[in-house]
Design an enzyme around this catalytic site. Structure first.
Site, mmCIF file in Angstrom:
data_model
loop_
_atom_site.group_PDB
_atom_site.id
_atom_site.type_symbol
_atom_site.label_atom_id
_atom_site.label_comp_id
_atom_site.label_asym_id
_atom_site.label_seq_id
_atom_site.Cartn_x
_atom_site.Cartn_y
_atom_site.Cartn_z
ATOM 1 N N GLU A 189 0.800 -1.199 0.085
ATOM 2 C CA GLU A 189 -0.009 0.058 -0.114
ATOM 3 C C GLU A 189 0.859 1.340 -0.103
ATOM 4 O O GLU A 189 1.503 1.637 1.012
ATOM 5 C CB GLU A 189 -0.891 -0.051 1.119
ATOM 6 C CG GLU A 189 -1.850 1.313 1.235
ATOM 7 C CD GLU A 189 -2.975 1.493 2.350
ATOM 8 O OE1 GLU A 189 -3.826 2.193 2.113
ATOM 9 O OE2 GLU A 189 -2.794 0.440 3.426
ATOM 10 N N GLU A 284 -11.941 2.075 3.947
ATOM 11 C CA GLU A 284 -10.866 2.563 5.000
ATOM 12 C C GLU A 284 -11.124 4.108 5.228
ATOM 13 O O GLU A 284 -10.250 5.012 4.822
ATOM 14 C CB GLU A 284 -9.491 2.289 4.819
ATOM 15 C CG GLU A 284 -8.781 2.476 5.895
ATOM 16 C CD GLU A 284 -7.237 1.994 5.775
ATOM 17 O OE1 GLU A 284 -6.795 1.180 6.259
ATOM 18 O OE2 GLU A 284 -6.543 2.210 4.729
#
Length: 311
Positions: A189, A284
Protein backbone atom coordinates in the site's frame (compact mmCIF):
# COMPACT_ATOMS: atom_id res chain seq x y z
CA UNK A 1 -2.14 10.10 10.90
CA UNK A 2 -0.83 6.60 11.55
CA UNK A 3 -3.11 3.71 10.52
CA UNK A 4 -3.50 2.51 14.13
CA UNK A 5 -4.68 5.92 15.31
CA UNK A 6 -6.91 6.36 12.28
CA UNK A 7 -8.77 3.13 12.96
CA UNK A 8 -9.33 4.17 16.55
CA UNK A 9 -10.62 7.59 15.56
CA UNK A 10 -11.91 7.11 12.03
CA UNK A 11 -15.54 6.59 12.93
CA UNK A 12 -15.73 9.59 15.25
CA UNK A 13 -17.71 11.83 13.00
CA UNK A 14 -16.86 15.38 12.14
CA UNK A 15 -19.54 17.78 11.03
CA UNK A 16 -19.90 18.13 7.26
CA UNK A 17 -21.86 20.49 5.08
CA UNK A 18 -23.22 17.56 3.07
CA UNK A 19 -27.01 17.27 3.34
CA UNK A 20 -28.61 14.03 4.46
CA UNK A 21 -29.84 11.67 1.73
CA UNK A 22 -33.54 11.09 1.24
CA UNK A 23 -33.56 8.05 3.51
CA UNK A 24 -32.60 10.00 6.62
CA UNK A 25 -33.29 13.63 5.82
CA UNK A 26 -36.53 13.70 7.79
CA UNK A 27 -35.57 11.21 10.48
CA UNK A 28 -36.34 12.23 14.03
CA UNK A 29 -33.83 11.66 16.82
CA UNK A 30 -34.03 8.03 17.89
CA UNK A 31 -36.04 7.12 14.77
CA UNK A 32 -33.37 6.53 12.16
CA UNK A 33 -34.01 4.27 9.19
CA UNK A 34 -31.62 2.79 6.69
CA UNK A 35 -32.22 3.29 2.95
CA UNK A 36 -35.11 1.35 1.41
CA UNK A 37 -32.59 -0.65 -0.61
CA UNK A 38 -30.82 -1.89 2.55
CA UNK A 39 -30.12 -5.59 2.27
CA UNK A 40 -29.67 -5.59 -1.48
CA UNK A 41 -26.22 -6.74 -2.53
CA UNK A 42 -24.06 -3.96 -4.00
CA UNK A 43 -22.58 -4.10 -7.49
CA UNK A 44 -19.06 -4.02 -6.01
CA UNK A 45 -17.90 -5.78 -2.86
CA UNK A 46 -17.54 -2.95 -0.34
CA UNK A 47 -16.06 -3.88 3.05
CA UNK A 48 -16.77 -1.93 6.26
CA UNK A 49 -14.56 -2.24 9.33
CA UNK A 50 -14.94 -2.58 13.08
CA UNK A 51 -16.62 0.45 14.65
CA UNK A 52 -18.21 1.72 11.45
CA UNK A 53 -21.71 0.71 12.62
CA UNK A 54 -21.15 0.69 16.38
CA UNK A 55 -23.98 3.17 17.01
CA UNK A 56 -26.50 1.02 15.17
CA UNK A 57 -25.29 -2.46 16.07
CA UNK A 58 -23.37 -2.03 19.32
CA UNK A 59 -19.70 -2.44 20.18
CA UNK A 60 -19.52 -6.20 19.59
CA UNK A 61 -17.78 -6.72 16.25
CA UNK A 62 -19.77 -9.90 15.57
CA UNK A 63 -23.04 -7.98 15.94
CA UNK A 64 -21.66 -5.31 13.65
CA UNK A 65 -20.82 -7.92 11.01
CA UNK A 66 -24.41 -9.22 11.14
CA UNK A 67 -25.67 -5.67 10.78
CA UNK A 68 -23.34 -5.05 7.82
CA UNK A 69 -24.74 -8.13 6.12
CA UNK A 70 -28.28 -6.90 6.72
CA UNK A 71 -27.39 -3.65 4.91
CA UNK A 72 -26.15 -5.52 1.85
CA UNK A 73 -22.40 -5.59 2.51
CA UNK A 74 -20.74 -8.90 1.69
CA UNK A 75 -17.20 -8.32 2.96
CA UNK A 76 -15.32 -6.84 5.91
CA UNK A 77 -11.75 -5.77 6.53
CA UNK A 78 -9.98 -5.57 9.85
CA UNK A 79 -6.51 -4.05 9.90
CA UNK A 80 -5.93 -5.13 13.49
CA UNK A 81 -6.93 -8.79 13.03
CA UNK A 82 -3.37 -9.93 13.75
CA UNK A 83 -3.69 -8.56 17.29
CA UNK A 84 -7.02 -10.22 18.12
CA UNK A 85 -7.00 -13.34 20.28
CA UNK A 86 -7.34 -16.70 18.57
CA UNK A 87 -10.84 -17.33 19.90
CA UNK A 88 -12.15 -14.09 18.42
CA UNK A 89 -10.41 -14.74 15.11
CA UNK A 90 -12.15 -18.10 14.92
CA UNK A 91 -15.54 -16.60 15.79
CA UNK A 92 -15.13 -13.99 13.06
CA UNK A 93 -14.08 -16.61 10.53
CA UNK A 94 -17.01 -18.87 11.38
CA UNK A 95 -19.52 -16.02 11.19
CA UNK A 96 -18.22 -14.82 7.83
CA UNK A 97 -18.49 -18.34 6.47
CA UNK A 98 -22.04 -18.70 7.78
CA UNK A 99 -23.10 -15.39 6.21
CA UNK A 100 -21.25 -15.98 2.94
CA UNK A 101 -19.06 -12.91 3.45
CA UNK A 102 -15.47 -12.32 2.32
CA UNK A 103 -12.62 -11.40 4.64
CA UNK A 104 -10.67 -8.45 3.26
CA UNK A 105 -7.25 -7.26 4.35
CA UNK A 106 -5.60 -7.25 7.71
CA UNK A 107 -2.19 -5.65 8.26
CA UNK A 108 1.08 -7.57 8.49
CA UNK A 109 2.54 -5.49 11.31
CA UNK A 110 5.33 -6.69 13.53
CA UNK A 111 5.91 -3.19 14.89
CA UNK A 112 8.20 -1.89 12.13
CA UNK A 113 5.70 -0.45 9.63
CA UNK A 114 5.92 3.10 10.90
CA UNK A 115 9.67 3.53 11.16
CA UNK A 116 12.83 2.99 9.13
CA UNK A 117 12.97 -0.78 8.59
CA UNK A 118 12.99 -2.86 5.38
CA UNK A 119 14.72 -0.12 3.38
CA UNK A 120 17.86 -0.61 5.48
CA UNK A 121 18.49 -4.20 4.44
CA UNK A 122 19.26 -5.08 8.08
CA UNK A 123 18.73 -8.66 9.14
CA UNK A 124 16.83 -7.75 12.30
CA UNK A 125 14.05 -6.08 10.31
CA UNK A 126 13.96 -8.83 7.69
CA UNK A 127 13.70 -11.53 10.36
CA UNK A 128 10.85 -9.71 12.09
CA UNK A 129 9.00 -9.23 8.81
CA UNK A 130 9.31 -12.90 7.86
CA UNK A 131 8.21 -14.04 11.32
CA UNK A 132 5.16 -11.78 11.05
CA UNK A 133 4.37 -13.21 7.60
CA UNK A 134 4.41 -16.71 9.11
CA UNK A 135 2.14 -15.60 11.93
CA UNK A 136 -0.17 -13.95 9.39
CA UNK A 137 -0.56 -17.24 7.52
CA UNK A 138 -2.05 -18.83 10.63
CA UNK A 139 -4.41 -15.90 11.15
CA UNK A 140 -5.47 -16.01 7.50
CA UNK A 141 -6.44 -19.66 7.88
CA UNK A 142 -8.66 -18.89 10.87
CA UNK A 143 -10.57 -16.09 9.16
CA UNK A 144 -10.34 -17.40 5.57
CA UNK A 145 -8.43 -14.32 4.41
CA UNK A 146 -6.57 -14.07 1.12
CA UNK A 147 -5.01 -10.58 1.22
CA UNK A 148 -2.88 -8.85 3.82
CA UNK A 149 -1.51 -5.32 3.76
CA UNK A 150 2.24 -4.76 3.78
CA UNK A 151 3.88 -1.38 4.49
CA UNK A 152 7.68 -1.41 3.93
CA UNK A 153 8.27 1.39 6.43
CA UNK A 154 10.19 4.66 6.07
CA UNK A 155 12.96 5.89 3.81
CA UNK A 156 16.51 5.28 5.00
CA UNK A 157 17.73 8.63 3.78
CA UNK A 158 21.39 7.78 4.33
CA UNK A 159 21.16 5.24 1.48
CA UNK A 160 20.64 5.89 -2.25
CA UNK A 161 17.07 5.27 -3.37
CA UNK A 162 18.12 2.41 -5.63
CA UNK A 163 19.74 0.57 -2.74
CA UNK A 164 16.66 1.09 -0.57
CA UNK A 165 14.44 -0.22 -3.35
CA UNK A 166 16.64 -3.28 -3.75
CA UNK A 167 16.49 -3.97 -0.03
CA UNK A 168 12.70 -3.77 -0.05
CA UNK A 169 12.45 -6.04 -3.09
CA UNK A 170 14.70 -8.63 -1.43
CA UNK A 171 12.56 -8.62 1.71
CA UNK A 172 9.30 -8.89 -0.21
CA UNK A 173 10.61 -11.79 -2.26
CA UNK A 174 11.33 -13.67 0.94
CA UNK A 175 7.88 -12.85 2.29
CA UNK A 176 6.23 -13.88 -0.96
CA UNK A 177 7.91 -17.29 -0.74
CA UNK A 178 6.05 -17.86 2.54
CA UNK A 179 2.68 -16.69 1.25
CA UNK A 180 2.81 -18.34 -2.17
CA UNK A 181 2.70 -21.79 -0.57
CA UNK A 182 -0.68 -20.95 1.00
CA UNK A 183 -2.13 -19.11 -2.02
CA UNK A 184 -2.10 -15.86 -0.04
CA UNK A 185 -1.29 -12.36 -1.31
CA UNK A 186 0.51 -9.45 0.31
CA UNK A 187 -0.82 -6.18 -1.07
CA UNK A 188 1.62 -3.27 -0.97
CA UNK A 189 0.00 0.00 0.00
CA UNK A 190 1.49 3.31 -1.13
CA UNK A 191 0.50 5.91 1.47
CA UNK A 192 0.21 9.67 1.92
CA UNK A 193 0.24 9.90 5.73
CA UNK A 194 3.67 11.50 5.90
CA UNK A 195 6.66 12.14 3.59
CA UNK A 196 8.88 9.63 5.39
CA UNK A 197 7.01 6.61 4.00
CA UNK A 198 9.00 4.74 1.37
CA UNK A 199 6.10 3.57 -0.77
CA UNK A 200 4.32 6.61 -2.20
CA UNK A 201 2.78 6.01 -5.64
CA UNK A 202 1.10 3.33 -7.70
CA UNK A 203 3.81 3.44 -10.34
CA UNK A 204 6.53 2.87 -7.75
CA UNK A 205 4.51 -0.01 -6.32
CA UNK A 206 4.07 -1.43 -9.82
CA UNK A 207 7.83 -1.36 -10.32
CA UNK A 208 8.43 -3.17 -7.04
CA UNK A 209 5.79 -5.82 -7.77
CA UNK A 210 7.30 -6.46 -11.19
CA UNK A 211 10.69 -6.93 -9.59
CA UNK A 212 9.39 -9.28 -6.89
CA UNK A 213 7.66 -11.20 -9.70
CA UNK A 214 5.29 -13.23 -7.54
CA UNK A 215 1.56 -13.91 -7.51
CA UNK A 216 1.84 -13.30 -3.76
CA UNK A 217 2.92 -9.64 -4.12
CA UNK A 218 0.43 -7.16 -5.59
CA UNK A 219 -0.83 -3.59 -5.07
CA UNK A 220 -3.44 -2.23 -2.69
CA UNK A 221 -4.69 0.86 -4.53
CA UNK A 222 -6.11 3.20 -1.88
CA UNK A 223 -8.02 5.84 -3.80
CA UNK A 224 -7.81 8.40 -1.00
CA UNK A 225 -4.03 8.17 -0.70
CA UNK A 226 -3.49 8.11 -4.45
CA UNK A 227 -5.67 11.18 -4.99
CA UNK A 228 -3.39 13.02 -2.56
CA UNK A 229 -0.09 11.68 -3.91
CA UNK A 230 -0.60 11.42 -7.66
CA UNK A 231 -4.16 12.22 -8.81
CA UNK A 232 -5.33 11.25 -12.33
CA UNK A 233 -6.90 8.22 -10.68
CA UNK A 234 -8.42 6.27 -13.55
CA UNK A 235 -5.31 6.67 -15.69
CA UNK A 236 -3.08 5.38 -12.88
CA UNK A 237 -5.47 2.51 -12.16
CA UNK A 238 -5.27 1.49 -15.81
CA UNK A 239 -1.49 1.75 -15.95
CA UNK A 240 -1.04 -0.40 -12.83
CA UNK A 241 -4.00 -2.69 -13.42
CA UNK A 242 -2.10 -5.95 -13.91
CA UNK A 243 -0.63 -5.62 -10.41
CA UNK A 244 -3.69 -4.29 -8.53
CA UNK A 245 -5.41 -6.89 -6.34
CA UNK A 246 -7.28 -4.77 -3.79
CA UNK A 247 -8.99 -1.37 -3.61
CA UNK A 248 -9.59 0.92 -0.64
CA UNK A 249 -11.89 3.92 -0.42
CA UNK A 250 -11.97 7.34 1.22
CA UNK A 251 -12.97 10.73 -0.13
CA UNK A 252 -10.65 13.71 -0.13
CA UNK A 253 -10.35 16.03 1.70
CA UNK A 254 -11.39 14.58 5.03
CA UNK A 255 -11.09 10.82 4.47
CA UNK A 256 -14.81 10.27 4.93
CA UNK A 257 -17.39 8.34 2.88
CA UNK A 258 -17.92 8.93 -0.87
CA UNK A 259 -19.93 12.07 -1.77
CA UNK A 260 -18.26 14.13 0.97
CA UNK A 261 -15.27 15.33 -1.08
CA UNK A 262 -13.91 15.91 -4.55
CA UNK A 263 -13.57 12.36 -5.87
CA UNK A 264 -16.19 11.19 -8.39
CA UNK A 265 -16.67 7.75 -6.92
CA UNK A 266 -19.59 6.80 -9.15
CA UNK A 267 -17.33 7.13 -12.19
CA UNK A 268 -14.47 5.27 -10.53
CA UNK A 269 -16.69 2.42 -9.35
CA UNK A 270 -18.26 2.13 -12.80
CA UNK A 271 -14.76 1.97 -14.28
CA UNK A 272 -13.71 -0.80 -11.87
CA UNK A 273 -16.90 -2.71 -12.61
CA UNK A 274 -16.44 -2.42 -16.36
CA UNK A 275 -12.87 -3.68 -16.02
CA UNK A 276 -14.24 -6.77 -14.33
CA UNK A 277 -12.94 -6.13 -10.83
CA UNK A 278 -14.26 -8.89 -8.55
CA UNK A 279 -12.18 -8.17 -5.46
CA UNK A 280 -12.85 -6.27 -2.25
CA UNK A 281 -13.18 -2.50 -1.95
CA UNK A 282 -12.27 -1.69 1.65
CA UNK A 283 -14.08 1.22 3.31
CA UNK A 284 -11.03 2.63 5.09
CA UNK A 285 -12.46 5.99 6.08
CA UNK A 286 -14.40 7.77 8.76
CA UNK A 287 -18.01 9.00 8.80
CA UNK A 288 -18.98 12.60 8.16
CA UNK A 289 -21.93 12.76 10.57
CA UNK A 290 -22.36 11.50 14.13
CA UNK A 291 -24.58 8.79 15.58
CA UNK A 292 -27.04 6.46 13.91
CA UNK A 293 -27.98 9.22 11.49
CA UNK A 294 -24.41 9.32 10.23
CA UNK A 295 -24.31 5.56 9.80
CA UNK A 296 -27.56 5.61 7.85
CA UNK A 297 -26.19 8.39 5.67
CA UNK A 298 -23.08 6.30 5.11
CA UNK A 299 -25.13 3.44 3.68
CA UNK A 300 -27.14 5.89 1.57
CA UNK A 301 -23.92 7.39 0.17
CA UNK A 302 -22.78 3.95 -0.98
CA UNK A 303 -26.17 3.31 -2.55
CA UNK A 304 -25.80 6.59 -4.45
CA UNK A 305 -22.31 5.95 -5.84
CA UNK A 306 -23.00 2.24 -6.47
CA UNK A 307 -25.93 3.18 -8.71
CA UNK A 308 -23.79 3.40 -11.84
CA UNK A 309 -25.33 0.74 -14.09
CA UNK A 310 -28.23 2.94 -15.18
CA UNK A 311 -25.96 5.78 -16.35
Amino acid sequence: MERRKFLQQGTLAGISSLAFGSAVAHAKPGDVTMPESAGKTFNLNYAPHDGMFAQSAGKDFLDQIRFMHDQGFRAIEDNGMLGRDVAMQEKIGNLLQKLGMTMGVFVVDGGDNWKVSLTTGKKEFLDNFLATCKKSVEVAKRVNAKWMTVVPGYFERRLPIGIQTGNVIDALRRGAEILEKENLVMVLEPLSDNPDLFLRTSTQSYEVCRAVNSSACKILYDIYHMQRNEGDLIKHIDMSWEEIAYIQIGDNPGRKEPTTGEINYKNIFKHLYNKGFKGVCGMEHGISKPGKEGEARLVQAYREVDNFLEN
